[in-house]
Design an enzyme around this catalytic site. Structure first.
Site, PDB file in Angstrom:
ATOM      1  N   SER A  14     -12.519  33.381 -12.488  1.00 41.10           N
ATOM      2  CA  SER A  14     -13.341  34.067 -11.547  1.00 41.10           C
ATOM      3  C   SER A  14     -15.191  34.561 -11.894  1.00 41.10           C
ATOM      4  O   SER A  14     -15.581  34.622 -10.534  1.00 41.10           O
ATOM      5  CB  SER A  14     -12.705  35.259 -10.742  1.00 41.10           C
ATOM      6  OG  SER A  14     -12.545  36.364 -11.668  1.00 41.10           O
ATOM      7  N   ASN A  15     -15.207  35.408 -12.240  1.00 40.94           N
ATOM      8  CA  ASN A  15     -16.690  35.886 -13.087  1.00 40.94           C
ATOM      9  C   ASN A  15     -17.363  34.125 -12.599  1.00 40.94           C
ATOM     10  O   ASN A  15     -19.006  34.123 -12.261  1.00 40.94           O
ATOM     11  CB  ASN A  15     -17.232  35.789 -13.719  1.00 40.94           C
ATOM     12  CG  ASN A  15     -16.436  37.627 -13.882  1.00 40.94           C
ATOM     13  OD1 ASN A  15     -17.246  38.041 -12.543  1.00 40.94           O
ATOM     14  ND2 ASN A  15     -15.600  37.458 -14.238  1.00 40.94           N
ATOM     15  N   HIS A 100     -18.612  42.423 -19.942  1.00 42.36           N
ATOM     16  CA  HIS A 100     -17.864  43.621 -19.649  1.00 42.36           C
ATOM     17  C   HIS A 100     -17.099  44.068 -18.474  1.00 42.36           C
ATOM     18  O   HIS A 100     -18.103  45.445 -18.336  1.00 42.36           O
ATOM     19  CB  HIS A 100     -17.830  43.988 -20.887  1.00 42.36           C
ATOM     20  CG  HIS A 100     -17.110  44.757 -22.029  1.00 42.36           C
ATOM     21  ND1 HIS A 100     -16.100  44.230 -22.395  1.00 42.36           N
ATOM     22  CD2 HIS A 100     -16.909  46.391 -21.242  1.00 42.36           C
ATOM     23  CE1 HIS A 100     -15.301  45.140 -22.607  1.00 42.36           C
ATOM     24  NE2 HIS A 100     -15.893  46.238 -22.205  1.00 42.36           N
ATOM     25  N   ASP A 141     -19.860  43.499 -28.169  1.00 46.45           N
ATOM     26  CA  ASP A 141     -20.413  44.627 -27.436  1.00 46.45           C
ATOM     27  C   ASP A 141     -21.667  45.495 -27.073  1.00 46.45           C
ATOM     28  O   ASP A 141     -21.634  46.782 -26.385  1.00 46.45           O
ATOM     29  CB  ASP A 141     -18.806  45.123 -26.387  1.00 46.45           C
ATOM     30  CG  ASP A 141     -17.918  44.177 -25.920  1.00 46.45           C
ATOM     31  OD1 ASP A 141     -18.419  43.319 -25.760  1.00 46.45           O
ATOM     32  OD2 ASP A 141     -16.367  45.037 -26.407  1.00 46.45           O
TER      33      ASP A 141
HETATM   34  C1  GAR Z   1     -13.257  40.389 -16.468  1.00 45.08           C
HETATM   35  O1  GAR Z   1     -12.964  40.988 -15.965  1.00 45.08           O
HETATM   36  C2  GAR Z   1     -13.988  39.886 -17.894  1.00 45.08           C
HETATM   37  O2  GAR Z   1     -15.572  41.644 -17.583  1.00 45.08           O
HETATM   38  C3  GAR Z   1     -13.259  40.285 -18.565  1.00 45.08           C
HETATM   39  O3  GAR Z   1     -12.577  39.256 -18.791  1.00 45.08           O
HETATM   40  C4  GAR Z   1     -12.310  38.757 -17.427  1.00 45.08           C
HETATM   41  C5  GAR Z   1     -12.657  37.521 -17.187  1.00 45.08           C
HETATM   42  O4  GAR Z   1     -12.023  37.420 -15.960  1.00 45.08           O
HETATM   43  N1  GAR Z   1     -14.125  39.689 -20.294  1.00 45.08           N
HETATM   44  C6  GAR Z   1     -13.522  40.742 -21.496  1.00 45.08           C
HETATM   45  O5  GAR Z   1     -13.338  41.799 -21.460  1.00 45.08           O
HETATM   46  C7  GAR Z   1     -14.772  40.182 -22.332  1.00 45.08           C
HETATM   47  N2  GAR Z   1     -14.376  41.570 -23.021  1.00 45.08           N
HETATM   48  P1  GAR Z   1     -12.156  36.079 -15.314  1.00 45.08           P
HETATM   49  O6  GAR Z   1     -11.635  35.021 -16.108  1.00 45.08           O
HETATM   50  O7  GAR Z   1     -11.658  36.545 -13.606  1.00 45.08           O
HETATM   51  O8  GAR Z   1     -13.828  36.062 -14.604  1.00 45.08           O
END
Ligand code: GAR
Length: 196
Positions: A14-15, A100, A141
């Site tokens: 989604s990001n 993060h 991180d």
């Molecule tokens: C997001 O919430 C991102 O911040 C997290 O994984 C998710 C991915 O969502 N990342 C971490 O936890 C990194 N340590 P997405 O695939 O829908 O973008």
């Protein structure tokens, strides 16, 4: 010069979608999406947007070679749930950005990823949480922080509800940080980021 961006994903992406949707506001273009998981939906999102989509499972040398071959200026970790080698990180100094889902230094480091981060926040009973965009260094991180934004936890009772609230922030601040990078507006000095 328009910056070439590679986005690394492991899951839903989604990001990644928020970056693609905001690309017309940036002096940058996502030209490559890589996933360490073959079935990551993020790869499909890339293909739907006519972006090269590649699966590379844990092989940082192949990844470095591909990114260099494609002349990538910025690497964005958007839910990339694998730890990158020091070799990878030193190949792109201050050119790797990560999102993060907490206010670093809370709930981060080894084992803190995805929904687990929100479970930790719920368990600890914090009243606020949020998201952080930072440069990636050899410390997990631990790199220089670019943008953070806070939200209230209020009476939310489930980690998935917190995740939803935090994702809203992520989808705003990640494209914003990338836009600043592409305009050469991020300066790193002594572990601190100044926005020019
Ligand atoms: C997001 O919430 C991102 O911040 C997290 O994984 C998710 C991915 O969502 N990342 C971490 O936890 C990194 N340590 P997405 O695939 O829908 O973008």
């Amino acid at each position: 010069m328009v910056k070439k961006i590679a986005v690394l994903v492991s899951g839903g992406g989604s990001n990644l979608q928020s970056i693609i949707d905001n690309m017309d506001t940036m002096n940058g273009e996502v030209t490559l999406v890589v996933s360490n998981r073959k079935n990551a939906y993020g790869l499909q999102r890339a293909m739907d947007a006519n972006i090269e989509a590649v699966h590379i499972s844990k092989d940082d040398q192949a990844l470095i070679a591909l990114l260099q071959e494609r002349e990538i200026d910025l690497v964005v970790l958007a839910g990339y749930l694998a730890i990158l080698s020091d070799e990878f990180i030193s190949a792109f100094p201050n050119r790797i950005i990560n999102i993060h889902p907490s206010l670093i230094p809370s709930f981060c480091g080894h084992g803190a990823y995805g929904i687990h981060v929100h479970e930790m926040a719920l368990q600890r009973g914090v009243k606020v949480t949020g998201a952080t965009v930072h440069f990636v260094s050899e410390v997990v991180d631990g790199g220089p922080i670019i943008i953070q934004e806070v939200c209230q936890i209020g009476d939310l009772k489930y980690a998935s509800d917190i995740q939803e609230r935090v994702l809203e922030i992520e989808h705003r601040i990640l494209p914003k940080a990338i836009k600043l990078f592409c305009e050469d507006k991020l300066k790193v000095h002594q572990e601190r980021v100044t926005i020019l």
